[in-house]
Design an enzyme around this catalytic site. Structure first.
Site, PDB file in Angstrom:
ATOM      1  N   SER A 410       7.182 -16.859 -28.729  1.00 15.23           N
ATOM      2  CA  SER A 410       6.705 -16.476 -29.444  1.00 15.23           C
ATOM      3  C   SER A 410       5.258 -15.399 -28.637  1.00 15.23           C
ATOM      4  O   SER A 410       4.565 -15.156 -29.576  1.00 15.23           O
ATOM      5  CB  SER A 410       6.131 -17.102 -29.916  1.00 15.23           C
ATOM      6  OG  SER A 410       5.667 -18.200 -29.138  1.00 15.23           O
ATOM      7  N   HIS A 431      11.938 -12.256 -32.158  1.00 16.95           N
ATOM      8  CA  HIS A 431      10.784 -12.893 -32.276  1.00 16.95           C
ATOM      9  C   HIS A 431      10.849 -13.682 -34.238  1.00 16.95           C
ATOM     10  O   HIS A 431      10.548 -12.508 -34.472  1.00 16.95           O
ATOM     11  CB  HIS A 431       9.563 -12.986 -31.686  1.00 16.95           C
ATOM     12  CG  HIS A 431       8.241 -13.753 -32.126  1.00 16.95           C
ATOM     13  ND1 HIS A 431       6.763 -13.223 -32.583  1.00 16.95           N
ATOM     14  CD2 HIS A 431       8.896 -15.582 -32.310  1.00 16.95           C
ATOM     15  CE1 HIS A 431       6.417 -14.508 -33.084  1.00 16.95           C
ATOM     16  NE2 HIS A 431       6.889 -15.669 -33.032  1.00 16.95           N
ATOM     17  N   GLU A 443      10.205  -9.739 -35.050  1.00 15.60           N
ATOM     18  CA  GLU A 443       9.245  -9.381 -34.318  1.00 15.60           C
ATOM     19  C   GLU A 443       9.918  -9.046 -32.972  1.00 15.60           C
ATOM     20  O   GLU A 443      10.408  -9.672 -32.343  1.00 15.60           O
ATOM     21  CB  GLU A 443       7.884  -9.884 -33.746  1.00 15.60           C
ATOM     22  CG  GLU A 443       7.063  -8.975 -33.571  1.00 15.60           C
ATOM     23  CD  GLU A 443       5.368  -9.812 -32.898  1.00 15.60           C
ATOM     24  OE1 GLU A 443       6.134 -10.607 -32.500  1.00 15.60           O
ATOM     25  OE2 GLU A 443       4.646  -9.805 -33.656  1.00 15.60           O
ATOM     26  N   ASN A 481       0.592 -12.652 -33.571  1.00 15.33           N
ATOM     27  CA  ASN A 481       0.056 -14.097 -32.473  1.00 15.33           C
ATOM     28  C   ASN A 481      -0.555 -13.818 -32.060  1.00 15.33           C
ATOM     29  O   ASN A 481      -1.888 -14.633 -31.825  1.00 15.33           O
ATOM     30  CB  ASN A 481       0.858 -14.947 -31.942  1.00 15.33           C
ATOM     31  CG  ASN A 481       1.848 -15.350 -32.787  1.00 15.33           C
ATOM     32  OD1 ASN A 481       1.973 -15.904 -34.231  1.00 15.33           O
ATOM     33  ND2 ASN A 481       2.989 -16.397 -32.049  1.00 15.33           N
TER      34      ASN A 481
END
Ligand code: T1G
Length: 694
Positions: A410, A431, A443, A481
């Protein structure tokens, strides 16, 4: 050449709409249909008309690319065509394959009958564009399906598979071939002298409806709408179908369509529609670079993420080899997969047959050798670089040439993971978001050396397994993130300065987020957050800090839902405020000498979402994100950002990039250098430009 081919087969005129890619009801198609219908009407040898689509689908709706242009005003309009069809003196049959959506289905509903391939789907998805079926869809569909089913279909925009559509009365027959099946249906109807009442004149299913049906619908749809206005207006239109004469109700629907069309939500949702499709286009990749076939998938790690990823591939009919280090972990993982499928079956969201088929495609193993021939391997093991590098070195030696080596990390560097192999071009980040069998965002993360073929393949694979793919560059935290830390970080600073968890979560959910940041912390588990924050401590510049509220809550044993207390206290399904949380928060305010103050909801909203836009601008500037729309697609599909606001970058542009820029300067003073604006945002703000000038 006309966009509608005309030919006569016996006594049936066949009108074939040919306007790639989806036979949208463009000006050319409408003109072609008008001319072809005139011709069929004038030809005494023609007794019936069959309308079908060339290529992959029937008519997929009005031409969205013509909205707001002069072409959308070209006659005949969709309504004009419908008037001709509904009053046509000869039998008309819509023969559907692929999808009949929006205006495409609405045109079909003004034909005397509809036939479809079993693989076809029909629907009125206008609600996803912030509008409503403005060509009689809210009036005709409920006349076939009944009001409650009609409300569900039109407010959800869902696609209905043809067999279900047959059951509901939307289509009259399932055929094996659209052309020959459509013609045969017409011939049989003519031979039998069968008559068809125009849908708009069928009132039996919309008469005598108890008003409580609409009250109940408004309550249920309102809960799911999360601030979207179109679903509620659709209910008004369907209620009008049941309570007003058809002509008046159709006029009401048109009036409401225009109102929605003028709304900010429609503009935001159309932005999102095109952004999602644009995100699949990667500039700089030669057109002749094609995706490799992904006919098998290996997954390392049978934990929550590995299991969810396995389900995504199995659901798409792709065989999966699921590896874990020991049989116990594997059995546990397979047990969780079975449980999740069982829940879906009990909820009726998938059939037992689909569950059995998917499970049959998942092969558990503890032997790495079983992975070697798979087209892609996705590592979903521990989020530790040393562990990942060891796995990738092993995969490099094991996997067949040309296999894609993907990691579900991540935030770790794809470049560094790739350095553990001799085939860095085949290494990529894939991801997924938890729960991976539910969340739509994939992702994909490229390193500096990921090959074009690998990129094209995982982007195509994303669509194949029902995900929404976005491509990110490999900076820490990628697209989503990396921005999230500023959203949660500012929420925690707001707590120190005087806001409460309840206020912050209320503002966020009122804005349209699926869940507020404090509730999200409780759901994810703050003990895990503390571990990953420790891992990222090195990236916090000298003189800056994170709020210690999360650490203090964890020290007090308040991990979140898993310990029945975090920011909130949990009693069964109830989420309750807890004075102990405020004591901890106020203790932090005291420790940092902060005088707490009241915040307005408007200030909380701006402080929560402006930092997202600011960091997003940096991602465009440094190439982590290819375009602002990609960031919007990532946040809508991975973080519950309300799609009717277009995504964070679209929202920021509407809010005003100059205001975002000013807020970033203030945040820089308050929180430190990482929070300041980048050159790109400064330029766009000062020039009064939007993201398209990035
Ligand atoms: N108009 C114009 N272009 C469209 C389009 C449309 N309706 N639908 C898709 N495209 C383009 C899309 O932008 C992409 O372009 C290409 O086609 C392939 O799309 C009066 C007013 C049909 C299920 O909402 O759901 O009717 O990127 O990648 O995955 O009440 O497209 O290649 O340049 O999505 O195979 C209602 C929207 C309109 C249907 C096919 N209809 N489209 O999925 O292909 S409003 C819709 C879809 C209306 C009436 C109102 C999907 C699809 P490019 P794609 P796909």
């Amino acid at each position: 050449m006309s966009a509608v081919a005309y030919e006569v087969d016996g006594e049936t005129a066949v009108l074939t709409v040919n306007y790639p890619p989806v036979n949208a009801l463009s000006a050319a198609v409408r003109t072609g249909l008008g001319e072809a219908l005139e011709r069929a009407g004038a030809d005494s040898a023609v007794k019936a008309v069959v309308i079908l689509g060339a290529g992959k689908t029937f008519i997929a709706g009005a031409d969205i690319t013509e909205f707001g242009t002069d072409k959308s005003k070209v006659k005949p309009s969709i309504h004009d065509l419908q008037t001709v069809l509904e009053g046509f003196p000869k039998l008309t049959v819509a023969a559907i394959h692929g999808t009949a959506l929006g205006g495409g289905l609405e045109v079909a509903l003004t034909c005397h009958a509809r036939v479809a391939l079993a693989s076809a789907k029909v629907g009125l998805p206008e609600v996803n564009l912030g509008i409503l079926p403005g060509a009689g869809g809210t009036q005709r569909l409920p006349r076939l399906t009944g009001v409650e089913v009609g409300i569900d279909l039109v407010t959800s925009g869902k696609h209905v598979p043809a067999p279900k559509a047959l059951e509901l009365g939307i289509v009259d027959a399932i055929v094996d071939d659209v052309r020959s099946g459509g013609i045969a249906f017409a011939r049989e109807a003519l031979a039998s002298g069968k008559t068809f009442v125009p849908v708009i004149e069928r009132n039996e299913k919309i008469t005598g409806i108890d008003p409580s049906v609409f009250a109940e619908a408004r309550k249920n749809v309102g809960k799911k709408a999360r601030g979207k206005i179109a679903p509620m207006v659709i209910i008004d239109c369907i209620e009008a179908a049941c309570t007003r004469p058809a002509k008046e109700a159709l006029a009401f629907e048109s009036e409401k369509f225009q109102e929605l069309y003028a709304s900010d939500q429609r503009a935001a949702l159309m932005h999102y529609f095109f952004a999602e499709r644009q995100a699949r286009k990667i500039p700089g990749i030669p057109a002749d670079v094609k995706a490799k076939p992904i006919t098998s998938c290996a997954i390392i790690g049978a934990g929550t993420m590995g299991g969810g990823i396995a389900m995504s591939f199995a659901n798409a009919g792709i065989p999966v080899t699921l590896l874990d280090l020991n049989q116990e972990a594997l059995d546990r993982g397979i047990g969780v997969i079975r449980k999740n499928y069982g829940i879906s079956v009990s909820r009726g969201s998938i059939s037992q047959d689909k569950m059995d088929k998917a499970l049959s495609l998942i092969t558990p193993t503890t032997d790495y050798a079983d992975l070697a021939q798979c087209d892609i391997v996705i590592e979903a093991a521990l989020e530790r670089m040393d562990v990942k590098k060891e796995i990738f070195a092993r995969l490099d030696a094991l996997m067949k040439p040309g296999a894609i080596l993907a990691t579900n990390t991540s935030y770790l560097s794809i470049d560094e993971i790739a350095s553990a192999t001799r085939r860095p071009g085949d290494v990529v980040g894939c991801h997924f978001f938890s729960p991976a069998n539910v969340m739509k965002l994939l992702e994909n993360v490229r390193s500096a050396v990921t090959s074009a073929e690998t990129i094209v393949t995982v982007m195509e694979m994303g669509k194949t397994i029902g995900k929404v793919p976005v491509l990110a560059g490999s900076t820490e935290g990628f697209i989503g993130n990396r921005m999230l830390q500023y959203y949660t970080g500012e929420a925690e600073f707001l707590l120190e300065q005087g806001a409460t968890p309840e206020q912050i979560d209320r503002v966020a959910t009122k804005f349209g987020m699926a869940m507020g940041p404090m509730s999200m912390r409780d759901l994810a588990g703050m003990d895990m957050a503390v571990v990953s924050r420790k891992g990222r401590a090195a990236s916090i510049p000298e003189g800056e800090r994170l709020s210690p509220i999360v650490e203090r809550l964890v020290e007090a044993g308040r991990f979140g839902q898993k310990t029945n207390k975090g920011f909130y206290r949990y009693e069964g399904r109830d989420k309750l405020s807890d004075p102990e949380t405020m004591e901890i928060i106020e203790g932090v305010s005291r420790d940092f000498g902060i005088t707490r103050r009241e915040f307005t909801d408007e200030e909380v909203e701006a402080r929560l979402f402006a930092p997202l836009v600011n960091e997003g601008a940096k991602e465009i500037e440094d190439g982590t994100a290819i375009r602002a729309g990609d960031i919007d697609v990532a946040w809508v599909n991975g973080y519950g950002f309300p799609v009717h606001r277009g995504g964070p970058m679209y929202w920021g542009e509407q809010y005003g990039l100059d205001k975002i820029y000013q807020m970033a300067l203030e945040a820089e003073k308050r929180n430190g250098p990482r929070w300041g604006p980048c050159k790109l945002l400064e330029r766009l703000a000062k020039e009064g430009k939007g993201w398209d000038a990035a």
